[in-house]
Enzyme design. Sequence first.
Site, PDB file in Angstrom:
ATOM      1  N   PRO A 147      41.641  31.609  51.737  1.00 41.73           N
ATOM      2  CA  PRO A 147      41.778  32.841  50.944  1.00 41.73           C
ATOM      3  C   PRO A 147      43.227  33.250  50.689  1.00 41.73           C
ATOM      4  CG  PRO A 147      40.004  33.084  52.530  1.00 41.73           C
ATOM      5  CD  PRO A 147      40.666  31.774  52.831  1.00 41.73           C
ATOM      6  N   CYS A 148      43.466  33.743  49.462  1.00 43.02           N
ATOM      7  CA  CYS A 148      44.809  34.084  49.014  1.00 43.02           C
ATOM      8  C   CYS A 148      45.247  35.519  49.300  1.00 43.02           C
ATOM      9  CB  CYS A 148      44.917  33.842  47.504  1.00 43.02           C
ATOM     10  SG  CYS A 148      44.579  32.144  47.001  1.00 43.02           S
ATOM     11  N   PRO A 149      44.347  36.518  49.344  1.00 46.76           N
ATOM     12  CA  PRO A 149      44.801  37.908  49.470  1.00 46.76           C
ATOM     13  C   PRO A 149      45.763  38.199  50.616  1.00 46.76           C
ATOM     14  CG  PRO A 149      42.480  37.874  48.878  1.00 46.76           C
ATOM     15  CD  PRO A 149      42.877  36.442  49.156  1.00 46.76           C
ATOM     16  N   PRO A 150      45.675  37.520  51.785  1.00 49.98           N
ATOM     17  CA  PRO A 150      46.640  37.839  52.848  1.00 49.98           C
ATOM     18  C   PRO A 150      48.092  37.617  52.456  1.00 49.98           C
ATOM     19  CG  PRO A 150      44.777  36.632  53.757  1.00 49.98           C
ATOM     20  CD  PRO A 150      44.632  36.569  52.263  1.00 49.98           C
ATOM     21  N   PHE A 151      48.335  36.784  51.423  1.00 48.48           N
ATOM     22  CA  PHE A 151      49.701  36.423  51.046  1.00 48.48           C
ATOM     23  C   PHE A 151      50.066  36.837  49.629  1.00 48.48           C
ATOM     24  CE2 PHE A 151      47.739  33.168  53.793  1.00 48.48           C
ATOM     25  CZ  PHE A 151      48.466  33.404  54.949  1.00 48.48           C
TER      26      PHE A 151
END
Length: 456
Positions: free
Chosen positions: A94-98
């Site tokens: 998943p991309c949202p953390p970064f």
Amino acid sequence: MSAAEGEKPLEVVEICAGAGGQTLGLERAGFRHRVAVELDANAVATLRSNLHAILGYTEKEAEDAVKVGDVADPHVWDPAQYSDDLDLLAGGVPCPPFSIAGKQLGANDERDLFAWAVELCGRIKPKVLLLENVRGLSTNRFAAYRQHVLDRLREHGYIGEWNLLHANEFGVSQLRPRFVLVALQPEYAEHFAWPTPNLQAPPSVGELLKDLMGSRGWEPELVDEWVQKANRIAPTIVGGSKKHGGADLGPTRAKRAWAELGVDAMGVADQAPEKGWRPKEGAPGPKLTTAMVARIQGWDDIEAEGGTAALARMDFGWQFQGRKTSVYRQIGNAFPPPVAKALGESIKNALQKAGDAQTLPETTDAVLDPVYKLLRAQNRPMTVDQIMVRLAQAGTVLEQPDVERRLSHLSHDFVMSTQARSNGAIAYSLGEFKAFIGQDDHQRHDLFTQHRARIS
């Protein structure tokens, strides 16, 4: 089948597989999936149907090859069952953390699976690890996070390297940078080379979508007029998440870029324009359909013959399951298949030890964050002044604001202990990584359960 007749395909385990952008690219490069794991039920249906219909798996093979659920849940799949002599572990975690557009919570985000994937690599020991994510992971905010990943991979016996790849350099008509980690066991690392970008620019949005825009009778002269306006490649397709309503083509800045191309980015159309269609007042042009978005993402194989005016197109026939908004998210969140194919071919060459072995710079002990490296090596707390002196002695000069900024970044992803000295200075010591790597008592379990309906 993806592999040449009679050739045993290389095998891959893919985590967070989504709707199959990376799946298709790797299969075209000669890999076959032992298993693909994905949380979203619609994406799972998409994967299974296309493994069977497009990639030649039997219905049972396709059913068995795709597992649905949280990839970190041992009840969903047992990684040990797929670890025997595995060639590649791959995933688009998943991309949202970064994401720069988000809060950049990193290790504190319940969706962060990057560190977990690195530990999974250490457990099942594939020959190669491939992970991709958004450009935000390449920023200074996550220098220590990336440093920790490389250090852990080295401890697991891998040589890792990060690289920023641009989808438009691999035939995709879109500005889509992706930050990629490739880590290889040493005997294969010396044969790895990053894929070479194409010299020829991809077609413009207008050239790419002309036939689809005119497919329902929109007047040819109006289609041609639109093509002339849509004379550049697309901005980044933004798939979004379940938190943010229906499908549209991104935030305000992206919508302005789409408007300059004559595209109404306020939603996604059910069909292409028909005869007599005209944009509503204030709209810059037609909306895109999901089929058009899929083509921009690279689900059609586009090759220019004699310039971009004449296009040879292979439509893979990839069918997406679910309602329009789900389909758009599946497409928008995917790794473009041509980029995945190019990476797969580079990894395949390394696994087959094609070409002469080379001594790579990444075999040295990389230092992405000197403050992290110094504190990790110390057994005692250090003040900012002490950190600056020690780094200067080692040849790295950092000013006080830079050290303080790095300490702030570190405190987001690592446990940071502080001690007050008698002179009022604060001394810092670096503790454990906060990220989820499989701990039974990690906060990720409660947060994931709480927010699962909104995670995509």
